[in-house]
Design an enzyme around this catalytic site. Structure first.
Site, PDB file in Angstrom:
ATOM      1  N   SER A 173       0.862  -1.193   0.000  1.00  0.00           N
ATOM      2  CA  SER A 173       0.000   0.000   0.000  1.00  0.00           C
ATOM      3  C   SER A 173       0.893   1.236   0.000  1.00  0.00           C
ATOM      4  CB  SER A 173      -0.853  -0.013   1.267  1.00  0.00           C
ATOM      5  OG  SER A 173      -1.512   1.214   1.446  1.00  0.00           O
ATOM      6  N   TYR A 186      -1.851  -0.626  10.573  1.00  0.00           N
ATOM      7  CA  TYR A 186      -1.950  -0.943   9.143  1.00  0.00           C
ATOM      8  C   TYR A 186      -0.629  -0.576   8.434  1.00  0.00           C
ATOM      9  CZ  TYR A 186      -3.982  -1.013   4.392  1.00  0.00           C
ATOM     10  OH  TYR A 186      -4.255  -1.272   3.073  1.00  0.00           O
TER      11      TYR A 186
HETATM   12  N1  NAD Z   1      -8.914  -0.407  -0.768  1.00  0.00           N
HETATM   13  C1  NAD Z   1      -7.873   0.400  -0.664  1.00  0.00           C
HETATM   14  O1  NAD Z   1      -7.996   1.654  -0.654  1.00  0.00           O
HETATM   15  C2  NAD Z   1      -6.494  -0.171  -0.558  1.00  0.00           C
HETATM   16  C3  NAD Z   1      -5.393   0.690  -0.702  1.00  0.00           C
HETATM   17  C4  NAD Z   1      -4.125   0.157  -0.629  1.00  0.00           C
HETATM   18  C5  NAD Z   1      -3.918  -1.203  -0.434  1.00  0.00           C
HETATM   19  N2  NAD Z   1      -5.012  -2.003  -0.291  1.00  0.00           N
HETATM   20  C6  NAD Z   1      -4.788  -3.417  -0.055  1.00  0.00           C
HETATM   21  O2  NAD Z   1      -5.344  -4.147  -1.127  1.00  0.00           O
HETATM   22  C7  NAD Z   1      -5.765  -5.436  -0.665  1.00  0.00           C
HETATM   23  C8  NAD Z   1      -7.190  -5.682  -1.085  1.00  0.00           C
HETATM   24  O3  NAD Z   1      -7.988  -4.664  -0.509  1.00  0.00           O
HETATM   25  P1  NAD Z   1      -9.529  -4.473  -0.851  1.00  0.00           P
HETATM   26  O4  NAD Z   1      -9.763  -3.016  -0.863  1.00  0.00           O
HETATM   27  O5  NAD Z   1      -9.901  -5.301  -2.016  1.00  0.00           O
HETATM   28  O6  NAD Z   1     -10.171  -5.038   0.495  1.00  0.00           O
HETATM   29  P2  NAD Z   1     -11.506  -5.872   0.716  1.00  0.00           P
HETATM   30  O7  NAD Z   1     -11.867  -5.649   2.131  1.00  0.00           O
HETATM   31  O8  NAD Z   1     -12.501  -5.563  -0.348  1.00  0.00           O
HETATM   32  O9  NAD Z   1     -11.000  -7.368   0.510  1.00  0.00           O
HETATM   33  C9  NAD Z   1     -10.166  -8.024   1.411  1.00  0.00           C
HETATM   34  C10 NAD Z   1     -10.496  -9.499   1.389  1.00  0.00           C
HETATM   35  O10 NAD Z   1      -9.585 -10.148   2.288  1.00  0.00           O
HETATM   36  C11 NAD Z   1     -10.328 -11.139   2.989  1.00  0.00           C
HETATM   37  N3  NAD Z   1      -9.655 -11.473   4.243  1.00  0.00           N
HETATM   38  C12 NAD Z   1      -9.573 -10.724   5.358  1.00  0.00           C
HETATM   39  N4  NAD Z   1      -8.910 -11.395   6.299  1.00  0.00           N
HETATM   40  C13 NAD Z   1      -8.568 -12.591   5.779  1.00  0.00           C
HETATM   41  C14 NAD Z   1      -7.864 -13.720   6.261  1.00  0.00           C
HETATM   42  N5  NAD Z   1      -7.400 -13.756   7.510  1.00  0.00           N
HETATM   43  N6  NAD Z   1      -7.688 -14.766   5.440  1.00  0.00           N
HETATM   44  C15 NAD Z   1      -8.173 -14.750   4.182  1.00  0.00           C
HETATM   45  N7  NAD Z   1      -8.866 -13.725   3.676  1.00  0.00           N
HETATM   46  C16 NAD Z   1      -9.043 -12.652   4.459  1.00  0.00           C
HETATM   47  C17 NAD Z   1     -11.691 -10.496   3.227  1.00  0.00           C
HETATM   48  O11 NAD Z   1     -12.678 -11.465   3.531  1.00  0.00           O
HETATM   49  C18 NAD Z   1     -11.910  -9.808   1.902  1.00  0.00           C
HETATM   50  O12 NAD Z   1     -12.581 -10.630   0.985  1.00  0.00           O
HETATM   51  C19 NAD Z   1      -5.552  -5.432   0.843  1.00  0.00           C
HETATM   52  O13 NAD Z   1      -4.344  -6.042   1.162  1.00  0.00           O
HETATM   53  C20 NAD Z   1      -5.481  -3.954   1.183  1.00  0.00           C
HETATM   54  O14 NAD Z   1      -4.762  -3.709   2.355  1.00  0.00           O
HETATM   55  C21 NAD Z   1      -6.286  -1.525  -0.348  1.00  0.00           C
END
Ligand code: NAD
Length: 315
Positions: A173, A186
Site C-alpha cells: 500500500s 496498518y
Molecule cells: N482499498 C484500498 O484503498 C487499498 C489501498 C491500498 C492497499 N489495499 C490493499 O489491497 C488489498 C485488497 O484490498 P480491498 O480493498 O480489495 O479489500 P476488501 O476488504 O474488499 O478485501 C479483502 C479481502 O480479504 C479477505 N480477508 C480478510 N482477512 C482474511 C484472512 N485472515 N484470510 C483470508 N482472507 C481474508 C476479506 O474477507 C476480503 O474478501 C488489501 O491487502 C489492502 O490492504 C487496499
C-alpha cells in the site's frame, strides 16, 4: 578486490542498467501469457482480489481463490467462471493461521497442482488512532497483512524454485511507504509486507539464472469499501481511485513483470520528496494535501471492539 577496479565495474554496470531502464520505460512493454498458469489469490472474496480473479480467469489461467469468507469467495468463483474461467477453485482459508495455510496449500497441490503465480492480497484495516486500537486488532493486522505472507511463500515458493518458474505478488500500500495518522498498525503491517517482499526480490536475484519474478504494489486508497468514508482534500493529486482502474493497472504490472507499481503516479514523486525534504517541509506538503486527515471520516468494514480497547489500555 581492488577498490578502484570495483568502483569502475560498479559505475559501468550502474550506467548500463540506468540506460537500459530508461530505454525500457520508453518502449511499449510486452505482456506475458498467463494461459495455463496456476494463479492463487488470497482475499479473493471481495474488492481487488475478486476483480483480479475475474481478469485472470478471462485470460485462461487456472484460478485458485482463498478467503476467510466462504460465501463471498463462492460468489467470486461464480463471477470468475462467468468471465470464461474454466478452472476456478475456491477454498476457505484464514491466511493468518500458519497451520491452515499449510493444510489448504497441501489440498491445493493435490487438487490442482503447483501454484505458479501467488498474489498476497488479503487484508484488513482497523482505522483507529494508536491508543484506541485494541491490542488483539493490532496483532490481527500484522498477522493478516504481513505475517501471512511468510506462510504462503513457505508453502508455494519451494516448487517455484524447483521449476525455476513463478511470480510472487505482494499487495502492499502507499501506507507501506508513508506513515499515516490513524493507520499505525496498518502502516506497520504494510511496511513489513513491502520489506519482506523486497528482501525476497534480492534473495531470488542471487540465485544463478533465476526466472522467478516479484512484483510489489503500493496503491493509495481505492473504492472497494475497505476505506469507506475516507476523502481527500485535492482529488486531482491524490484521488480515491476506482477499483476497476486499480485492478487493471495491477494486472498490467504483473503481466509486464514490473518489480514495483505505485498508484497514482504522484506517489513516486512524493517518495522522492520524502527522501530529500526536511520533515518540516513535508509537514507543509501534508497540510496542503491533507493526507494525514484522510482517515478522519473513515468508516471502513472492520468494527474494532471498543470495550476491549478500554480494558486493554488499563493494563
Ligand atoms: N482499498 C484500498 O484503498 C487499498 C489501498 C491500498 C492497499 N489495499 C490493499 O489491497 C488489498 C485488497 O484490498 P480491498 O480493498 O480489495 O479489500 P476488501 O476488504 O474488499 O478485501 C479483502 C479481502 O480479504 C479477505 N480477508 C480478510 N482477512 C482474511 C484472512 N485472515 N484470510 C483470508 N482472507 C481474508 C476479506 O474477507 C476480503 O474478501 C488489501 O491487502 C489492502 O490492504 C487496499
Amino acid at each position: 578486490m581492488n577498490i578502484i577496479l570495483d568502483t569502475i565495474i560498479f559505475l559501468g554496470k550502474f550506467l548500463y542498467y540506468a540506460l537500459e531502464s530508461l530505454i525500457v520505460s520508453l518502449i511499449p512493454k510486452s505482456k506475458k501469457d498467463v494461459a495455463g498458469e496456476i494463479v492463487l489469490i488470497t482475499g479473493a472474496g471481495s474488492g481487488l482480489g475478486r476483480l483480479l480473479a475475474m481478469h485472470f480467469a478471462s485470460l485462461g489461467a487456472t484460478v485458485i481463490l482463498w478467503d476467510i469468507n466462504q460465501e463471498a469467495n463462492m460468489e467470486t468463483c461464480r463471477l470468475a467462471k462467468k468471465k470464461g474461467g474454466v478452472k476456478v477453485f475456491a477454498y476457505k482459508c484464514d491466511c493468518s493461521s500458519r497451520q491452515e495455510v499449510y493444510k489448504v496449500a497441501d489440498q491445493v497441490r493435490e487438487d490442482v497442482g503447483d501454484v505458479t503465480i501467488l498474489i498476497n492480497n488479503a487484508g484488513i484495516v482497523v482505522g483507529k488512532l494508536f491508543l484506541d486500537t485494541p491490542d488483539h486488532m493490532m496483532e490481527r493486522s500484522l498477522s493478516v497483512n504481513a505475517i501471512s505472507h511468510f506462510w504462503t511463500y513457505k508453502a508455494f515458493l519451494p516448487a517455484m524454485v524447483k521449476a525455476n518458474h513463478g511470480h510472487l505478488v505482494c499487495i502492499s500500500s502507499a501506507a507501506g511507504l508513508f506513515g499515516i495518522r490513524g493507520l499505525s498498525d496498518y502502516c506497520a503491517s504494510k511496511f513489513a509486507a513491502f520489506g519482506f517482499a523486497e528482501s525476497l526480490f534480492y534473495e531470488l536475484g542471487k540465485i544463478k539464472g533465476n526466472k522467478i519474478k516479484t512484483t510489489i504494489i503500493c496503491p493509495f486508497f481505492f473504492n472497494t469499501g475497505m476505506f469507506e468514508g475516507c476523502t481527500t482534500k485535492h482529488p486531482f493529486l491524490l484521488p480515491i481511485m476506482e477499483q476497476e482502474h486499480v485492478a487493471q493497472k495491477i494486472l498490467n504490472a504483473i503481466l509486464e513483470e514490473k518489480v514495483y507499481l505505485m498508484l497514482p503516479r504522484f506517489i513516486y514523486f512524493a517518495m522522492i520528496l520524502k527522501q530529500i525534504l526536511s520533515p518540516k517541509v513535508m509537514n507543509v506538503l501534508d497540510e496542503y494535501l491533507g493526507a494525514n486527515e484522510t482517515m478522519t471520516s473513515f468508516k471502513g468494514r472492520v468494527k474494532a471492539d471498543e470495550t476491549q480497547s478500554e480494558t486493554e489500555r488499563k493494563h
